[in-house]
Design an enzyme around this catalytic site. Sequence first.
Site, PDB file in Angstrom:
ATOM      1  CG  HIS A   9      62.738  27.202 -45.262  1.00  0.00           C
ATOM      2  ND1 HIS A   9      63.109  27.414 -46.576  1.00  0.00           N
ATOM      3  CD2 HIS A   9      61.784  26.227 -45.304  1.00  0.00           C
ATOM      4  CE1 HIS A   9      62.406  26.611 -47.373  1.00  0.00           C
ATOM      5  NE2 HIS A   9      61.602  25.876 -46.618  1.00  0.00           N
TER       6      HIS A   9
ATOM      7  CG  HIS B  93      62.479  21.403 -45.513  1.00  0.00           C
ATOM      8  ND1 HIS B  93      62.964  21.370 -46.800  1.00  0.00           N
ATOM      9  CD2 HIS B  93      61.479  22.319 -45.504  1.00  0.00           C
ATOM     10  CE1 HIS B  93      62.279  22.237 -47.537  1.00  0.00           C
ATOM     11  NE2 HIS B  93      61.363  22.821 -46.776  1.00  0.00           N
ATOM     12  CD  GLU B  94      59.451  23.717 -42.647  1.00  0.00           C
ATOM     13  OE1 GLU B  94      59.693  24.881 -42.979  1.00  0.00           O
ATOM     14  OE2 GLU B  94      58.842  22.914 -43.387  1.00  0.00           O
TER      15      GLU B  94
HETATM   16 ZN   LIG Z   1      60.234  24.489 -47.169  1.00  0.00          ZN
END
Ligand SMILES: [Zn+2]
Length: 233
Positions: free
Chosen positions: A110, A106-107
């Site tokens: 980004h 998830h990171e």
């Molecule tokens: Zn996030």
Amino acid sequence: MPIYYGLGYGIDTSYLLLVAVSLLLGVATQGYINRTYKTWLRVPSDGRSGSEVARTMLDASGCSSVGIRSTPGTLSDHYDPRDNNLYLSRDNLSGGSVASVAVACHEAGHAVQRAQGYAFMRFRQALVPVVNFTQNVWMLVFILGVAMNLAGMQTLAIALFAFSVLFQLVTLPVELDASSRAVAFIESSGMGEVNVRGARKVLTAAALTYVAAALTSILQLLYLLGRTSNSRE
Ligand SMILES: [Zn+2]
């Protein structure tokens, strides 16, 4: 029926309701993410750690220059666009669980958003300095507006607060998109069905905390708007 406290400003029942709903939403969503995360932290991935899978995702997405560092705490994981690094908590950095892989990817999502110039990410970043200012001053402006009985000042305060609401709303697509990038990568990397299912559960639970924060700020905005329109009648 209005309830009054020491300073003499009215706190009505709708305000108490707002506080109660906000607290309840916060506690419920925080409890849900903590439980879901703990559950999937016990399920092993394919033997690789969160940082190893995130590294593969970053390299496959043209983000080889993005670094991966450790950060203290639990679920304190984040991506910092200022130095273009992922910061992963210990369990997710070196732990080889379904949850570690989900959060780390998830990171990484980004970082990929930034590299690809994802519009909501750019908009959110542009709002950061604005919101840093408005969230510090809106309350002061509002209290002064109430104390001096200046409707214009109260309206200004609400306009300043509206930036925080906008920020929470823009955060939603950014978070959901990072999660869908993570799940798509885990799915395409052939890590197995359990990793895909677990990532969906963990990242959906995480998304609910952002939904709760956005809802809370919308409710607060509605309350402030209702309060000032009532005081003008
Ligand atoms: Zn996030």
